[in-house]
Design an enzyme around this catalytic site. Structure first.
Site, PDB file in Angstrom:
ATOM      1  N   SER A   1      11.623  -3.990  -1.137  1.00  0.00           N
ATOM      2  CA  SER A   1      12.165  -2.630  -1.231  1.00  0.00           C
ATOM      3  C   SER A   1      11.687  -1.942  -2.503  1.00  0.00           C
ATOM      4  CB  SER A   1      13.697  -2.692  -1.219  1.00  0.00           C
ATOM      5  OG  SER A   1      14.249  -1.412  -1.375  1.00  0.00           O
ATOM      6  N   ALA A   2      11.368  -0.650  -2.379  1.00  0.00           N
ATOM      7  CA  ALA A   2      10.953   0.209  -3.493  1.00  0.00           C
ATOM      8  C   ALA A   2       9.630  -0.215  -4.107  1.00  0.00           C
ATOM      9  CB  ALA A   2      12.031   0.253  -4.581  1.00  0.00           C
ATOM     10  N   SER A   3       8.785  -0.867  -3.301  1.00  0.00           N
ATOM     11  CA  SER A   3       7.474  -1.286  -3.795  1.00  0.00           C
ATOM     12  C   SER A   3       6.317  -0.560  -3.116  1.00  0.00           C
ATOM     13  CB  SER A   3       7.312  -2.810  -3.625  1.00  0.00           C
ATOM     14  OG  SER A   3       8.215  -3.505  -4.467  1.00  0.00           O
TER      15      SER A   3
ATOM     16  N   THR B   1       5.924   2.015   2.610  1.00  0.00           N
ATOM     17  CA  THR B   1       5.762   3.153   3.523  1.00  0.00           C
ATOM     18  C   THR B   1       4.702   4.118   3.019  1.00  0.00           C
ATOM     19  OG1 THR B   1       8.018   2.986   4.369  1.00  0.00           O
ATOM     20  CG2 THR B   1       6.944   5.125   4.574  1.00  0.00           C
ATOM     21  N   ASN B   2       4.703   4.384   1.722  1.00  0.00           N
ATOM     22  CA  ASN B   2       3.695   5.299   1.183  1.00  0.00           C
ATOM     23  C   ASN B   2       2.284   4.755   1.397  1.00  0.00           C
ATOM     24  OD1 ASN B   2       5.536   7.206   0.350  1.00  0.00           O
ATOM     25  ND2 ASN B   2       5.683   6.422  -1.728  1.00  0.00           N
TER      26      ASN B   2
ATOM     27  N   ARG C   1      17.688   9.008   5.535  1.00  0.00           N
ATOM     28  CA  ARG C   1      16.575   8.638   6.409  1.00  0.00           C
ATOM     29  C   ARG C   1      16.078   9.805   7.258  1.00  0.00           C
ATOM     30  NH1 ARG C   1      14.642   3.094   6.141  1.00  0.00           N
ATOM     31  NH2 ARG C   1      16.155   2.074   4.778  1.00  0.00           N
TER      32      ARG C   1
ATOM     33  N   ASN D   1      -4.642   4.274  -4.074  1.00  0.00           N
ATOM     34  CA  ASN D   1      -4.524   2.851  -3.763  1.00  0.00           C
ATOM     35  C   ASN D   1      -5.536   2.389  -2.713  1.00  0.00           C
ATOM     36  OD1 ASN D   1      -2.423   2.738  -5.576  1.00  0.00           O
ATOM     37  ND2 ASN D   1      -0.831   2.962  -4.020  1.00  0.00           N
TER      38      ASN D   1
END
Length: 616
Positions: free
Chosen positions: A272-274, A277-278, A401, A529
């Site tokens: 989570s928070a890594s 999704t992005n 969400r 990235n």
């Protein structure tokens, strides 16, 4: 639909006849559970019912309009996220107990859930939602069919967006009895004792019975049973039981080199928070956009197996995206914004809502919240204009969400519904860490790759110097979703991927290194990235050599494609350097973490010892 005070067996039979449900096992299952939960009506759902159900939900106040073809929902304020401590994997085998899967006895949990659910749908409609968590014709289609029973209409609308929904899927089962029986009963949300010793909520996957029993929530992760409970927990168990596949909380993307015609696919797990999704929904940076295209397949779940040609294949079993709204904007994730435009049918949950203009907003959507507070309600439904001075609590819930179909994502891959899946060139792991992990490190050994996934983690603390930043380990990013013990899970990974004659390369990535003095990120992240992923593909194909380190191969600075991007030399040097002393400290934490797991394969311990020895 049957309109009566309490549905009878004959009423259920009539509804199933009218809906064309001929599968005797489905009919028996629906009739049984109608008798348990006691609904007033039963309705069988197809995806074609969406517009009617939306209209009914709007009329009932379950949804609010949020623009043309957009909808807003608000859940009970104590029901806004998954509850790991109330989520259980149950089987008849105590050997399935792991460190993280919260194992319980299957018979005991089934009986307890029957008691909780009995009569709880009185006065409501039981919706019968047949679904498929795979493209039709997939090699794993036999593990993808399910029927969710729910007494919550918004849950049905989310399922239509997240899974392939229709009665026809029940007629095509090779084994008519082989489908997941998924039961969701909302319960009296205001009187369930959430977070107290009297908490009545339980979310149970009886994995060896292929049965899911969730009581006490209407939140997506607890209520959309095709998604997490089936797509991850049940499928994780099925994959091991069949010996055929892996079900992982992985994103999946494709990269095309428009100049050479080469195409690669990358799957990966991120806590989570890594940035999962992005990354999954990213686009090529402007400077590289004329040569490279990035295609989106999925941001949350991938099933992986070995094809007849010896390659690992993957597919996203979902039909939609259940994305976190917070910090989603034109810079971080333009594809996500484009997927929730007017007419998309997207549903927003627990964001801020303007009851006069029908707009939605969340933290990070724009730099500042709307200046005119007239009509704005926060995620609890309270007027923001009535807040006391100094009240800066979030307008939207941090776990708010948006739900939309994959087809709405502008860069969705043309073959995202291909039954055969796509060949996987790389499996990557990445956790948010401000030090120790370089930008990218390639791992060419299977056991070391699996070892790296088992020791995946993100920082639990953010001390200024990073030295207290012990990771919260999240094996393969599956900590909340494993269906059996971690040692057996590692052995299954080695078995499945070990069958591949053309295995993918493993790698670890980290976009989040920060300067210890001023805290700035050393790498710009987001669309940039793509660059380390391109290096990884070039390394796999022997086009670059990289630099060997004790923990893998990292890029030489000259090997990264940096056209159109400038990173300060000092920052670049640091994100392409291994801090050996910091890694030695990390190895001690890793050993403690692995020592918890029963039956951990010796190959994993050997990999750990090799890395430790190379670090000196």
């Amino acid at each position: 639909m049957v309109d009566s005070t309490a549905v009878t067996n004959s009423d259920v039979e009539k509804v199933l006849d009218e809906a064309g449900v001929s599968n005797p096992h489905v009919r028996e299952y629906v009739t049984y559970w109608a008798g348990i939960t006691g609904p007033a009506r039963v309705e069988v759902v197809n995806a074609s019912d969406d517009a009617r159900l939306v209209a009914e939900a709007l009329e009932a106040g379950e949804l609010q309009p949020a623009g043309e073809g957009l909808y807003y929902s608000r859940s009970y304020y104590k029901d806004t996220a998954r509850s790991e401590e109330r989520t259980i994997v149950a089987t008849s085998q105590p050997l399935d107990k792991g460190v993280y899967n919260n194992w319980h006895d299957g018979q005991e949990m089934t009986e307890a859930q029957l008691g909780r659910m009995r009569g709880q749908s009185a006065g409501k409609t039981m919706y019968v939602v047949p679904y498929l968590m795979a493209p039709q014709g997939s090699p794993l289609e036999a593990y993808a069919a399910g029927v969710e029973l729910t007494d919550n209409r918004p849950v049905v609308l989310h399922m239509i967006r997240m899974a392939r929904v229709g009665v026809s899927y029940l007629d095509q089962l090779e084994d008519p009895a082989h489908f997941v029986r998924a039961v969701h009963v909302t319960g009296d949300l205001e009187n369930l004792g959430q977070g107290t010793p009297e908490d009545q909520r339980y979310f149970v996957t009886v994995a060896d019975q292929r049965t899911i029993l969730h009581f006490g929530s209407s939140y997506g992760g607890n209520a959309l049973l095709g998604k997490i409970a089936h797509g991850l927990r049940q499928a994780c168990y099925d994959g091991r039981a069949s010996g055929r596949f892996l079900a992982e909380q992985f994103m999946l993307l494709g990269i095309s080199d428009l100049e050479t015609g080469k195409r690669w696919h990358i799957a990966g797990g991120f806590p989570s928070a890594s940035g999962k999704t992005n990354l999954a929904m990213t686009l090529a940076p402007d400077a590289l956009g004329s040569r490279y295209r990035v295609d989106f397949y999925g941001d949350d779940i991938a099933w992986l197996w070995v094809g007849d040609d010896g390659r690992v294949y993957a597919m996203n079993p979902e039909f939609g995206v259940f994305g976190v709204a917070k910090d989603t904007n034109a810079s971080t994730n333009p594809g996500a914004l484009d997927s929730i435009q007017p007419g998309s049918g997207a549903i927003f949950t627990n964001v801020a809502y303007n009851e006069k203009t029908q707009e939605v907003w969340w933290e990070g959507k724009t730099k500042n919240p709307p200046a005119d507070l007239d009509g704005w309600l926060d995620w609890k439904g309270e007027k923001i204009a009535d807040r006391e001075n100094g009240d800066d609590s979030p307008w939207a819930h941090p776990n708010s969400r948006f739900t939309t179909t994959l087809a709405n994502v502008p860069n969705v891959a043309a073959d995202f519904e291909a039954p055969q899946g796509v060949p996987v060139d790389a499996i990557i792991f990445g956790g948010r860490t401000r030090d120790r992990e370089p930008l990218v490190r390639a791992i060419t050994d299977l056991a070391e790759g699996v070892y790296d996934g088992l020791t995946l983690g993100a920082e639990a603390t953010f001390a200024a110097d990073g030295l207290d930043g012990q990771l919260r380990y999240d094996p393969m990013s599956m900590r909340p979703f494993m269906a059996y013990g971690e040692g057996d899970y590692a052995a299954h990974w080695l078995e499945v991927i070990g069958k591949a004659s053309q295995p993918p390369i493993f790698a670890h990535v980290n976009w989040f290194q920060r300067d210890a003095q001023d805290g700035h990120f050393l790498w710009p992240g987001y669309r940039e990235n793509l660059r380390p992923l391109l290096w990884l593909m070039q390394f796999k194909e022997g086009e670059v050599e990289g630099v060997k380190t004790p923990v893998g191969v990292i890029p030489a600075e000259s090997e990264l494609v940096m056209d159109g991007l400038e990173v300060p030399a000092e920052d670049m040097s640091r994100i392409l350097t291994i801090d050996t002393e910091r890694w030695r400290q990390e190895m001690g934490f890793r050993e403690e973490h692995l020592a918890q797991f029963d039956r951990l394969p010796e190959e994993i311990w050997e990999a750990h010892r090799r890395v430790a020895a190379d670090l000196g």
